[in-house]
Write a protein that holds these residues in place. Structure first.
Motif, short mmCIF file in Angstrom:
data_model
loop_
_atom_site.label_atom_id
_atom_site.label_comp_id
_atom_site.label_asym_id
_atom_site.label_seq_id
_atom_site.Cartn_x
_atom_site.Cartn_y
_atom_site.Cartn_z
N UNK A 1 0.86 -1.18 0.00
CA UNK A 1 0.00 0.00 0.00
C UNK A 1 0.89 1.24 0.00
N UNK A 2 0.63 2.20 -0.88
CA UNK A 2 1.47 3.39 -0.94
C UNK A 2 1.33 4.26 0.31
N UNK A 3 2.39 4.94 0.66
CA UNK A 3 2.37 5.84 1.81
C UNK A 3 1.69 7.17 1.49
N UNK A 4 1.77 7.57 0.23
CA UNK A 4 1.17 8.83 -0.20
C UNK A 4 0.01 8.52 -1.12
N UNK A 5 -1.14 9.12 -0.81
CA UNK A 5 -2.33 8.90 -1.63
C UNK A 5 -2.27 9.71 -2.91
N UNK A 6 -2.96 9.22 -3.92
CA UNK A 6 -3.07 9.92 -5.19
C UNK A 6 -3.79 11.25 -4.96
N UNK A 7 -3.33 12.28 -5.65
CA UNK A 7 -3.97 13.60 -5.53
C UNK A 7 -5.40 13.53 -6.05
N UNK A 8 -6.31 14.25 -5.41
CA UNK A 8 -7.69 14.25 -5.90
C UNK A 8 -7.78 14.96 -7.24
N UNK A 9 -8.79 14.60 -8.00
CA UNK A 9 -9.02 15.25 -9.28
C UNK A 9 -9.36 16.72 -9.04
N UNK A 10 -8.86 17.56 -9.90
CA UNK A 10 -9.15 18.99 -9.81
C UNK A 10 -10.05 19.35 -10.99
N UNK A 11 -11.16 19.97 -10.70
CA UNK A 11 -12.11 20.38 -11.73
C UNK A 11 -12.35 21.89 -11.60
N UNK A 12 -12.85 22.48 -12.64
CA UNK A 12 -13.16 23.90 -12.63
C UNK A 12 -14.63 24.09 -12.32
N UNK A 13 -14.92 25.03 -11.42
CA UNK A 13 -16.29 25.35 -11.07
C UNK A 13 -16.40 26.87 -11.00
#
Length: 77
Positions: free
Chosen positions: A1-13
């Motif tokens: 299991x990775x120690x660092x989580x994947x960055x969340x998706x960034x969307x424009x609002x």
């Protein structure tokens, strides 16, 4: 299991805010040496999760959706 989580998706609002709020947002972002986007994300996450009524409502909706999914799923056998 990775120690660092994947960055969340960034969307424009696109949202509209009051001029004094915009100034406050930009000033606070400068104060913490970060972006206004980061401030907005942090404030929304923190404040919405503090709302206990919202959390209860959200949990009820999830439970209802799960129940609906179970009752409409094809039966195996």
């Amino acid at each position: 299991m990775p120690l660092i989580k994947k960055a969340p998706a960034i969307v424009t609002l696109e949202v509209k805010i009051e001029e004094p709020v915009k100034q406050l947002l930009e000033d606070y972002a400068r104060f913490i040496e970060s972006s206004p986007d980061h401030v907005v994300n942090s404030v929304i996450k923190r404040n919405l999760w503090r709302d206990q009524d919202y959390r209860k409502w959200r949990e009820q909706r999830r439970a209802q959706n799960q129940e609906t999914a179970r009752s409409t799923a094809p039966q195996r056998g």
